[in-house]
Motif scaffolding. Structure first.
Motif, PDB file in Angstrom:
ATOM      1  N   LYS A   1       0.999  -1.218  -0.032  1.00 18.08           N
ATOM      2  CA  LYS A   1      -0.023  -0.060  -0.226  1.00 18.08           C
ATOM      3  C   LYS A   1       0.844   1.187   0.140  1.00 18.08           C
ATOM      4  N   LEU A   2       2.043   1.228   0.713  1.00 19.92           N
ATOM      5  CA  LEU A   2       2.843   2.431   0.997  1.00 19.92           C
ATOM      6  C   LEU A   2       3.462   2.831  -0.508  1.00 19.92           C
ATOM      7  N   PHE A   3       4.094   1.564  -1.211  1.00 17.81           N
ATOM      8  CA  PHE A   3       4.588   1.956  -2.335  1.00 17.81           C
ATOM      9  C   PHE A   3       3.761   2.094  -3.635  1.00 17.81           C
ATOM     10  N   GLY A   4       2.383   1.977  -3.406  1.00 17.24           N
ATOM     11  CA  GLY A   4       1.471   2.134  -4.366  1.00 17.24           C
ATOM     12  C   GLY A   4       1.474   1.158  -5.421  1.00 17.24           C
ATOM     13  N   LEU A   5       1.757  -0.110  -5.216  1.00 10.30           N
ATOM     14  CA  LEU A   5       2.126  -1.018  -6.406  1.00 10.30           C
ATOM     15  C   LEU A   5       0.762  -1.376  -7.102  1.00 10.30           C
ATOM     16  N   ALA A   6       1.042  -1.512  -8.585  1.00 14.86           N
ATOM     17  CA  ALA A   6      -0.069  -1.961  -9.100  1.00 14.86           C
ATOM     18  C   ALA A   6      -0.761  -3.365  -8.664  1.00 14.86           C
ATOM     19  N   PRO A   7      -2.009  -3.540  -8.808  1.00 14.62           N
ATOM     20  CA  PRO A   7      -2.603  -4.570  -8.484  1.00 14.62           C
ATOM     21  C   PRO A   7      -1.971  -6.110  -8.543  1.00 14.62           C
ATOM     22  N   ALA A   8      -1.458  -6.286  -9.927  1.00 15.37           N
ATOM     23  CA  ALA A   8      -0.964  -7.542  -9.957  1.00 15.37           C
ATOM     24  C   ALA A   8       0.704  -7.750  -9.410  1.00 15.37           C
ATOM     25  N   LEU A   9       1.226  -6.575  -9.117  1.00 10.98           N
ATOM     26  CA  LEU A   9       2.733  -6.567  -8.406  1.00 10.98           C
ATOM     27  C   LEU A   9       2.227  -6.844  -6.801  1.00 10.98           C
TER      28      LEU A   9
ATOM     29  N   TRP B   1       9.089  -8.363 -19.995  1.00 14.07           N
ATOM     30  CA  TRP B   1      10.196  -7.372 -19.997  1.00 14.07           C
ATOM     31  C   TRP B   1       9.813  -6.109 -19.992  1.00 14.07           C
ATOM     32  N   ARG B   2       8.599  -5.612 -20.698  1.00 10.83           N
ATOM     33  CA  ARG B   2       8.141  -4.284 -20.760  1.00 10.83           C
ATOM     34  C   ARG B   2       7.680  -3.915 -19.497  1.00 10.83           C
ATOM     35  N   THR B   3       6.889  -4.826 -18.693  1.00 10.80           N
ATOM     36  CA  THR B   3       6.552  -4.533 -17.249  1.00 10.80           C
ATOM     37  C   THR B   3       7.548  -4.570 -16.284  1.00 10.80           C
ATOM     38  N   PHE B   4       8.562  -5.403 -16.494  1.00 10.40           N
ATOM     39  CA  PHE B   4       9.828  -5.607 -15.616  1.00 10.40           C
ATOM     40  C   PHE B   4      10.515  -4.127 -15.958  1.00 10.40           C
ATOM     41  N   VAL B   5      10.760  -3.557 -16.814  1.00 11.76           N
ATOM     42  CA  VAL B   5      11.387  -2.287 -17.046  1.00 11.76           C
ATOM     43  C   VAL B   5      10.676  -1.158 -16.279  1.00 11.76           C
ATOM     44  N   ASP B   6       9.404  -1.343 -16.694  1.00 11.85           N
ATOM     45  CA  ASP B   6       8.514  -0.109 -16.195  1.00 11.85           C
ATOM     46  C   ASP B   6       8.188   0.203 -14.722  1.00 11.85           C
ATOM     47  N   TYR B   7       8.192  -1.080 -14.116  1.00 10.41           N
ATOM     48  CA  TYR B   7       7.718  -1.362 -12.607  1.00 10.41           C
ATOM     49  C   TYR B   7       9.200  -1.508 -11.560  1.00 10.41           C
ATOM     50  N   ALA B   8      10.134  -1.893 -12.326  1.00 11.51           N
ATOM     51  CA  ALA B   8      11.274  -2.334 -11.503  1.00 11.51           C
ATOM     52  C   ALA B   8      11.795  -1.146 -10.516  1.00 11.51           C
ATOM     53  N   PRO B   9      11.805   0.094 -10.747  1.00 12.52           N
ATOM     54  CA  PRO B   9      12.118   1.009  -9.723  1.00 12.52           C
ATOM     55  C   PRO B   9      11.191   1.045  -8.346  1.00 12.52           C
ATOM     56  N   ALA B  10       9.861   1.110  -8.788  1.00  8.46           N
ATOM     57  CA  ALA B  10       8.794   0.948  -7.504  1.00  8.46           C
ATOM     58  C   ALA B  10       9.057  -0.502  -6.837  1.00  8.46           C
ATOM     59  N   VAL B  11       9.072  -1.449  -7.605  1.00  5.94           N
ATOM     60  CA  VAL B  11       9.095  -2.904  -7.088  1.00  5.94           C
ATOM     61  C   VAL B  11      10.390  -3.196  -6.415  1.00  5.94           C
ATOM     62  N   GLY B  12      11.361  -2.723  -6.949  1.00  6.42           N
ATOM     63  CA  GLY B  12      12.754  -2.927  -6.403  1.00  6.42           C
ATOM     64  C   GLY B  12      12.683  -2.047  -5.057  1.00  6.42           C
TER      65      GLY B  12
END
Length: 298
Positions: free
Chosen positions: A61-69, A191-202
């Motif tokens: 919740k804090l990082f505002g991750l997309a639902p699937a992430l 790969w596209r999702t990985f590149v898009d979301y890697a900073p937030a997910v990382g």
């Protein structure tokens, strides 16, 4: 995502070999330790099964991750400790017998808790038409894929101990290679999702990893467990079974969502570095205490 034959056959086979390797290192005596030394085991399980999913939920919740992430991160939190935690605990002078017991017991309990946590996460983070629930048939599939090879490995060890001992090292090497291949596959499939979301997910994965190890170390110390036991629990709940989480997320027979595999893939890269740094820190700061408390491992 369509049912890719590579995923249909490779992932269950890879997961089966990994879990077979775990079974080759276990015996019924590992489970008997639960009754003999219940306090550290119960503390470790409480941290793993109760505190970590709650902490992971608030981080998502804090990082505002997309639902699937967010569901993927919760899937990782619900996963049991990885068998690599045993090696890291050994190198950091932790209680390896406790690690083995926690890995064994939590791997069994996770068969029930993972579908529960994932279903609750799907219901909260994703709308009903997006959710892919782990129905009872899927739970049975997970049970067979995960516990079947563990049981076979334990049977081989009980009947052919020499063979099991010789096979442990090659199976561990193969398991590590499969882990690398599964991570690469998870990244390549989306790969596209990985590149898009890697900073937030990382950031979320790193925060969850550091929080996991902190909970695993500090809670046992506050509850008067010795240092070696605290190190073991920190490693156990800091090093999650990312392979299992990735396999469940990618498998067409289960969640069939490569985006959900991204948090576990990133976490699997982070945890080995932070675990090594934690081991170096605790031995540098508490080296004298570890030397004083050192006892032969069971």
């Amino acid at each position: 995502m369509t049912a890719d034959p590579l995923l249909t056959f490779f992932l269950p086979a890879a997961l089966g070999i990994i879990m077979l390797g775990l079974g080759l290192s276990l015996s019924l005596a590992d489970f008997a330790r639960v009754a003999k030394f219940p306090k550290p085991v119960l503390i470790g399980l409480a941290c793993q099964l109760l505190l970590l999913p709650l902490a992971c939920f608030f981080l998502a919740k804090l990082f505002g991750l997309a639902p699937a992430l967010a569901v993927g991160l919760m899937l990782l939190a619900a996963s049991p400790g990885g068998t690599t935690a045993n090696l890291y605990s050994h190198l950091a002078h932790g209680d390896v017998a406790l690690n083995i017991t926690l890995t064994a017991v939590n791997s069994v309990i996770a068969i029930l808790t993972m579908p529960l946590i994932v279903n609750l996460s799907l219901a909260y983070f994703m709308s009903a038409d997006q959710a892919i629930p782990l129905q009872f048939a899927k739970v049975v599939q997970v049970f067979v894929i995960v516990l079947g090879p563990v049981a076979i490995g334990m049977w081989l060890r009980s009947r052919f101990p020499g063979f099991a001992e010789r096979m442990q090292k090659p199976v561990k090497i193969i398991s590590a290679l499969f882990l690398l291949l599964i991570i690469l596959l998870a990244v390549a499939k989306d790969w596209r999702t990985f590149v898009d979301y890697a900073p937030a997910v990382g950031g979320a994965a790193l925060a969850f990893n550091l929080l996991s190890m902190a909970v695993g170390y500090c809670v046992p110390r506050l509850l008067k467990l010795n240092l070696r036991q605290a190190i073991a629990i920190a490693m156990e709940i800091g090093i999650h079974n990312g392979t299992l989480a990735i396999a469940l997320a990618l498998s067409p027979a289960l969640l069939n969502n490569p985006t959900m595999a991204i948090p576990a893939a990133i976490y699997s890269l982070i945890m080995f570095i932070t675990a090594a740094l934690f081991g170096l820190w605790v031995n540098r700061v508490h080296g004298a205490e570890l030397a004083h408390d050192a006892v032969p491992e069971q």
